[in-house]
Design an enzyme around this catalytic site. Sequence first.
Site, PDB file in Angstrom:
ATOM      1  N   CYS A  81       0.834  -1.204   0.000  1.00 17.35           N
ATOM      2  CA  CYS A  81       0.000   0.000   0.000  1.00 17.35           C
ATOM      3  C   CYS A  81       0.870   1.256   0.000  1.00 17.35           C
ATOM      4  O   CYS A  81       1.516   1.565   1.013  1.00 17.35           O
ATOM      5  CB  CYS A  81      -0.899  -0.046   1.236  1.00 17.35           C
ATOM      6  SG  CYS A  81      -1.748   1.481   1.633  1.00 17.35           S
ATOM      7  N   CYS A  84       0.007   3.878   2.629  1.00 16.50           N
ATOM      8  CA  CYS A  84       0.452   3.439   3.957  1.00 16.50           C
ATOM      9  C   CYS A  84       1.891   3.892   4.193  1.00 16.50           C
ATOM     10  O   CYS A  84       2.230   4.389   5.271  1.00 16.50           O
ATOM     11  CB  CYS A  84       0.372   1.921   4.087  1.00 16.50           C
ATOM     12  SG  CYS A  84      -1.289   1.232   3.906  1.00 16.50           S
TER      13      CYS A  84
END
Length: 185
Positions: A81, A84
């Site tokens: 991600c 993230c």
Amino acid sequence: MLHQTSIRDVPRRSLRCTLVERVLRAVCVAAILSAPVGAHAEGLVGQPAPDFALRSLGDANLRLSEHLGDVIIINFWATWCGPCRQEMPLLDEIYNKYKLAGLTLLSINIDDTSERATEMARTLKVTYPVLFDERKEVSRAYEVGSMPVTVLIDREGVVRYVSEGFKPGYEKRYTEQLRKLLNDE
């Protein structure tokens, strides 16, 4: 008398629109069918936070309920991600700024194995606890349907704020919510 039209009779532009429309419809149907049912963490706001115990980067097990009385941020993330990766250093700044005021930050990785998550946490030099949810039990309990998901829990253990996804500037929202919770003694 029934008139049949062959594909050669349809103007090229209209054929392209029809194919594009069909593909878009198929993609939409696939997205709807593959979306997890009830996967909206916002539904937890106002509810008691589900308790859990997970193995940490340091191999110790950490339990959420051990931090009752603190304001808690739980951040669900994955190594694949991109947002993230952007968010984690910003969360580390928030954690270091407010931990003496009673903030606990628990970072929960949902990858299938912990090796890449360990490497990423060390590369980003995060100082907060990193936990591993390899069986996805905790992420299911928190109805995580996208990455990242950030959950703020008050001192009594009630979910007060949930944010799905991340864009630069979201950390300001977390800080606003966090200040309210830290000052609400």
